[in-house]
Scaffold this active site. Structure first.
Site, PDB file in Angstrom:
ATOM      1  N   TYR A   1      -1.915  -0.552  10.918  1.00  0.00           N
ATOM      2  CA  TYR A   1      -2.180  -1.165   9.810  1.00  0.00           C
ATOM      3  C   TYR A   1      -0.810  -0.987   9.030  1.00  0.00           C
ATOM      4  O   TYR A   1      -0.281  -1.806   8.325  1.00  0.00           O
ATOM      5  CB  TYR A   1      -3.371  -0.818   9.028  1.00  0.00           C
ATOM      6  CG  TYR A   1      -3.262  -0.947   7.424  1.00  0.00           C
ATOM      7  CD1 TYR A   1      -3.314  -2.245   7.106  1.00  0.00           C
ATOM      8  CD2 TYR A   1      -3.432   0.059   6.471  1.00  0.00           C
ATOM      9  CE1 TYR A   1      -3.488  -2.733   5.785  1.00  0.00           C
ATOM     10  CE2 TYR A   1      -3.488  -0.390   5.127  1.00  0.00           C
ATOM     11  CZ  TYR A   1      -3.236  -1.612   4.541  1.00  0.00           C
ATOM     12  OH  TYR A   1      -3.259  -1.987   3.518  1.00  0.00           O
TER      13      TYR A   1
ATOM     14  N   THR B   1       0.961  -1.158   0.087  1.00  0.00           N
ATOM     15  CA  THR B   1       0.004  -0.043   0.002  1.00  0.00           C
ATOM     16  C   THR B   1       0.825   1.121   0.002  1.00  0.00           C
ATOM     17  O   THR B   1       2.150   1.199   0.544  1.00  0.00           O
ATOM     18  CB  THR B   1      -0.805  -0.012   1.248  1.00  0.00           C
ATOM     19  OG1 THR B   1      -1.365   1.483   1.449  1.00  0.00           O
ATOM     20  CG2 THR B   1      -0.048  -0.382   2.505  1.00  0.00           C
ATOM     21  N   ASP B   2       0.185   2.537  -0.283  1.00  0.00           N
ATOM     22  CA  ASP B   2       1.067   3.536  -0.345  1.00  0.00           C
ATOM     23  C   ASP B   2       1.022   3.939   0.894  1.00  0.00           C
ATOM     24  O   ASP B   2       1.899   5.198   1.303  1.00  0.00           O
ATOM     25  CB  ASP B   2       0.361   4.768  -1.284  1.00  0.00           C
ATOM     26  CG  ASP B   2      -1.146   5.026  -0.963  1.00  0.00           C
ATOM     27  OD1 ASP B   2      -1.733   4.350  -0.165  1.00  0.00           O
ATOM     28  OD2 ASP B   2      -1.845   5.770  -1.674  1.00  0.00           O
ATOM     29  N   GLU B   3       0.332   3.477   1.680  1.00  0.00           N
ATOM     30  CA  GLU B   3       0.075   4.105   3.327  1.00  0.00           C
ATOM     31  C   GLU B   3       1.442   3.826   4.176  1.00  0.00           C
ATOM     32  O   GLU B   3       1.724   4.534   4.931  1.00  0.00           O
ATOM     33  CB  GLU B   3      -0.926   3.332   4.258  1.00  0.00           C
ATOM     34  CG  GLU B   3      -2.181   3.662   3.439  1.00  0.00           C
ATOM     35  CD  GLU B   3      -3.518   3.304   4.215  1.00  0.00           C
ATOM     36  OE1 GLU B   3      -3.448   3.444   5.568  1.00  0.00           O
ATOM     37  OE2 GLU B   3      -4.785   3.191   3.411  1.00  0.00           O
TER      38      GLU B   3
ATOM     39  N   LYS C   1       2.170  -3.334   7.355  1.00  0.00           N
ATOM     40  CA  LYS C   1       2.434  -3.637   6.057  1.00  0.00           C
ATOM     41  C   LYS C   1       3.783  -3.142   5.735  1.00  0.00           C
ATOM     42  O   LYS C   1       4.403  -3.737   4.932  1.00  0.00           O
ATOM     43  CB  LYS C   1       1.705  -2.762   4.943  1.00  0.00           C
ATOM     44  CG  LYS C   1      -0.206  -3.277   4.978  1.00  0.00           C
ATOM     45  CD  LYS C   1      -0.228  -4.562   4.431  1.00  0.00           C
ATOM     46  CE  LYS C   1      -0.033  -4.601   2.975  1.00  0.00           C
ATOM     47  NZ  LYS C   1      -0.348  -5.996   2.459  1.00  0.00           N
TER      48      LYS C   1
HETATM   49  P1  NAD Z   1      -9.731  -7.466   1.924  1.00  0.00           P
HETATM   50  O1  NAD Z   1      -9.368  -7.012   3.590  1.00  0.00           O
HETATM   51  O2  NAD Z   1     -11.028  -7.171   1.450  1.00  0.00           O
HETATM   52  O3  NAD Z   1      -9.258  -8.958   1.813  1.00  0.00           O
HETATM   53  C1  NAD Z   1      -8.324  -9.519   2.429  1.00  0.00           C
HETATM   54  C2  NAD Z   1      -8.287 -11.075   2.351  1.00  0.00           C
HETATM   55  O4  NAD Z   1      -7.391 -11.850   2.956  1.00  0.00           O
HETATM   56  C3  NAD Z   1      -9.688 -11.502   2.799  1.00  0.00           C
HETATM   57  O5  NAD Z   1     -10.319 -12.427   1.911  1.00  0.00           O
HETATM   58  C4  NAD Z   1      -9.191 -12.322   4.173  1.00  0.00           C
HETATM   59  O6  NAD Z   1     -10.132 -13.583   4.481  1.00  0.00           O
HETATM   60  C5  NAD Z   1      -7.851 -12.857   3.676  1.00  0.00           C
HETATM   61  N1  NAD Z   1      -6.879 -13.202   4.891  1.00  0.00           N
HETATM   62  C6  NAD Z   1      -7.011 -12.574   5.958  1.00  0.00           C
HETATM   63  N2  NAD Z   1      -6.053 -12.994   6.610  1.00  0.00           N
HETATM   64  C7  NAD Z   1      -5.400 -14.091   5.953  1.00  0.00           C
HETATM   65  C8  NAD Z   1      -4.329 -15.220   6.325  1.00  0.00           C
HETATM   66  N3  NAD Z   1      -3.867 -14.940   7.694  1.00  0.00           N
HETATM   67  N4  NAD Z   1      -4.337 -16.143   5.640  1.00  0.00           N
HETATM   68  C9  NAD Z   1      -5.093 -15.989   4.262  1.00  0.00           C
HETATM   69  N5  NAD Z   1      -5.967 -15.108   3.973  1.00  0.00           N
HETATM   70  C10 NAD Z   1      -6.156 -13.929   4.847  1.00  0.00           C
HETATM   71  O7  NAD Z   1      -8.288  -6.705   1.347  1.00  0.00           O
HETATM   72  P2  NAD Z   1      -8.146  -5.946   0.264  1.00  0.00           P
HETATM   73  O8  NAD Z   1      -8.625  -4.830   0.002  1.00  0.00           O
HETATM   74  O9  NAD Z   1      -8.697  -6.862  -1.192  1.00  0.00           O
HETATM   75  O10 NAD Z   1      -6.673  -5.968  -0.218  1.00  0.00           O
HETATM   76  C11 NAD Z   1      -5.834  -6.752  -0.429  1.00  0.00           C
HETATM   77  C12 NAD Z   1      -4.384  -6.663  -0.343  1.00  0.00           C
HETATM   78  O11 NAD Z   1      -4.106  -5.243  -0.962  1.00  0.00           O
HETATM   79  C13 NAD Z   1      -3.878  -6.335   1.255  1.00  0.00           C
HETATM   80  O12 NAD Z   1      -2.567  -6.709   1.241  1.00  0.00           O
HETATM   81  C14 NAD Z   1      -3.994  -4.656   1.198  1.00  0.00           C
HETATM   82  O13 NAD Z   1      -2.716  -4.231   2.393  1.00  0.00           O
HETATM   83  C15 NAD Z   1      -3.607  -4.183   0.014  1.00  0.00           C
HETATM   84  N6  NAD Z   1      -3.889  -2.843  -0.450  1.00  0.00           N
HETATM   85  C16 NAD Z   1      -5.317  -2.937  -0.403  1.00  0.00           C
HETATM   86  C17 NAD Z   1      -5.996  -1.373  -0.626  1.00  0.00           C
HETATM   87  C18 NAD Z   1      -7.334  -1.217  -0.662  1.00  0.00           C
HETATM   88  O14 NAD Z   1      -7.545   0.244  -1.155  1.00  0.00           O
HETATM   89  N7  NAD Z   1      -8.182  -2.047  -0.586  1.00  0.00           N
HETATM   90  C19 NAD Z   1      -4.882  -0.377  -1.224  1.00  0.00           C
HETATM   91  C20 NAD Z   1      -3.656  -0.732  -0.908  1.00  0.00           C
HETATM   92  C21 NAD Z   1      -3.341  -2.011  -0.581  1.00  0.00           C
HETATM   93  P1  TYD Z   2     -11.005   3.900   4.131  1.00  0.00           P
HETATM   94  O1  TYD Z   2     -11.674   3.554   2.874  1.00  0.00           O
HETATM   95  O2  TYD Z   2     -11.222   3.464   5.269  1.00  0.00           O
HETATM   96  O3  TYD Z   2      -9.296   3.972   3.637  1.00  0.00           O
HETATM   97  P2  TYD Z   2      -7.865   4.313   4.014  1.00  0.00           P
HETATM   98  O4  TYD Z   2      -8.012   4.671   5.537  1.00  0.00           O
HETATM   99  O5  TYD Z   2      -7.023   3.092   4.113  1.00  0.00           O
HETATM  100  O6  TYD Z   2      -7.317   5.497   3.130  1.00  0.00           O
HETATM  101  O7  TYD Z   2     -10.971   5.656   4.340  1.00  0.00           O
HETATM  102  C1  TYD Z   2     -10.658   6.361   3.237  1.00  0.00           C
HETATM  103  C2  TYD Z   2     -10.747   7.866   3.804  1.00  0.00           C
HETATM  104  O8  TYD Z   2     -11.945   8.332   4.096  1.00  0.00           O
HETATM  105  C3  TYD Z   2      -9.994   8.189   4.765  1.00  0.00           C
HETATM  106  O9  TYD Z   2      -9.290   9.597   4.817  1.00  0.00           O
HETATM  107  C4  TYD Z   2     -10.696   7.937   5.945  1.00  0.00           C
HETATM  108  C5  TYD Z   2     -12.385   8.430   5.643  1.00  0.00           C
HETATM  109  N1  TYD Z   2     -13.557   7.701   5.940  1.00  0.00           N
HETATM  110  C6  TYD Z   2     -14.473   8.693   6.377  1.00  0.00           C
HETATM  111  O10 TYD Z   2     -14.283   9.836   6.283  1.00  0.00           O
HETATM  112  N2  TYD Z   2     -15.683   8.204   7.031  1.00  0.00           N
HETATM  113  C7  TYD Z   2     -15.794   6.666   7.029  1.00  0.00           C
HETATM  114  O11 TYD Z   2     -16.896   6.360   7.532  1.00  0.00           O
HETATM  115  C8  TYD Z   2     -14.717   6.133   6.682  1.00  0.00           C
HETATM  116  C9  TYD Z   2     -14.893   4.394   6.602  1.00  0.00           C
HETATM  117  C10 TYD Z   2     -13.555   6.499   6.173  1.00  0.00           C
END
Ligand code: NAD
Ligand code: TYD
Length: 355
Positions: free
Chosen positions: A158, A132-134, A162
């Protein structure tokens, strides 16, 4: 074939669906089915022999070793993680266990498997870690966007977990020569996004007549990437990325949160007007800010474009329209994910945030 971890989650399930729509190369999908994992996302693959679902954890080294031995994948793509910042604030331990300890056990099993491959298979093998960019921390308003050289400054449990996993992956390349690739992407949005995150939460709450809780002043900025663009970037990095390299993936779509919420409201006003004729904007409320809330993320996705020729296909305008329509067309999916544990989370996260 390839082994995907976390392929029942939001991005992982989109990846598996897109992968099998584009190729016949089979996928082993290892997922622990936490609250975020949902087999319904993969329902269309139920009778598809190219998809093998395994319920288990990346932290189970023996299980991962046996899967690698049995299926001999040419690549592992690691999506498995705990992924929600607010949950990491309420309870960081699962993040340490899965994102750090789990990634470590996965790497160990992969290293042992890879070491035993014959030379050509060893050369071809890839471990792609999705991050992630975070991990780069928070930017001030006019600072340049994150490049791959930006120092790591994670601010939440989080992002710290990561960051630790990224460091482990890097170290397995430098120390053992494991052919790794790391992608650091911005905020994804699109189909199958669990409604604890900003965009799906706003769509689901709006339609249910509930309030739309904006943290703090709503001026926090994120870069938004349509999930299918992210999946195409991962395929491209897997195909042509240089081992040991990091690729930032972004949508070139920086937006303040409040603008995102207004856009969602506007699209719902058009597609599903409220019975009283008022705008869904009426439902927006300001709530207590997230502790340690990062102010701005922005991705410079220039490297992946220059080196690998990848660019996102969607603009925010086209991607968000598709997303809102997907939620309108998939109300049964939405109803099914709003289980008791989902309701408990909503109560925990929002009850104590004064409006
Ligand atoms: P998500 O939370 O929707 O899904 C995570 C999945 O991993 C779930 O299906 C969960 O059951 C599985 N999981 C959790 N723990 C596990 C374990 N110990 N063994 C096997 N499976 C396990 O997450 P996402 O949004 O699909 O994100 C996927 C990846 O991308 C993550 O690594 C996250 O950090 C990264 N990411 C997500 C975003 C975003 O905007 N969603 C942005 C940047 C990076
Ligand atoms: P989120 O979807 O949780 O992603 P991340 O924190 O990983 O960027 O949140 C996106 C942005 O939206 C973040 O700045 C927090 C804000 N946010 C709200 O303002 N209200 C909400 O209920 C949630 C879930 C997030």
């Amino acid at each position: 074939m390839i082994l995907v971890t976390g392929g029942a989650g939001f991005i992982g399930s989109n990846f598996v669906l897109d992968w099998l729509a584009g190729t016949d190369e089979a996928v082993i999908n290892l997922d622990a089915l936490t609250y975020a994992g949902n087999r319904e996302n993969l329902a269309s693959l139920e009778n598809d022999a190219r998809h093998v679902f395994v319920h288990g954890s990346i932290a189970d080294g023996a299980l991962v070793a046996s899967l690698l031995k049995q299926y001999q994948p040419r690549a592992v793509i690691n999506f498995a993680a705990e992924s929600h910042v607010d949950r990491s604030i309420h309870g960081p331990e699962d993040f340490i266990q899965t994102n750090i300890v789990g990634t470590f056990h996965l790497l160990e099993a992969v290293r042992a498997y890879w070491s035993g491959l014959d030379e050509p298979a060893k050369q071809d093998f890839r471990f792609l870690h999705v991050s992630t960019d975070e991990v780069y921390g928070s930017l001030s308003k006019h600072a340049p966007a994150f490049t791959e050289e930006h120092r790591y400054e994670p601010n939440s449990p989080y992002s710290a977990s990561k960051a630790a996993s990224d460091h482990l992956v890097r170290s397995y390349h430098h120390t053992y020569g494991l052919p790794v690739l790391t992608t650091n992407c911005s905020n994804n949005y699109g189909p199958y996004h669990f409604p604890e995150k900003l965009i799906p939460l706003m769509i689901v709450n709006a339609l249910a007549g509930k309030s739309l809780p904006v943290y703090g002043d709503g001026q926090q900025i994120r870069d938004w990437l349509y999930v299918k663009d992210h999946c195409s970037a991962i395929r491209r990095v897997l195909q042509a990325g240089r081992c040991g390299e990091v690729y930032n993936v972004g949508g070139w779509n920086e937006k303040p949160n409040i603008d995102i919420v207004h856009t969602v409201c506007q699209l719902l006003d058009e597609a599903r007007p409220r019975a009283d004729g008022k705008s869904y904007r009426e439902q927006i409320i300001t709530v207590t800010d997230r502790p340690g809330h990062d102010r701005r993320y922005a991705i410079d996705a220039g490297k992946i474009e220059r080196e690998l020729g990848w660019k996102p296909a969607e603009t925010f305008e086209t991607g968000i329209r598709k997303t809102v329509n997907w939620y309108l067309d998939n109300q049964a999916w939405v109803a099914n994910v709003q289980s008791g544990s989902y309701r408990d989370w909503v109560e925990k996260n929002y009850a104590e945030r004064a409006a």
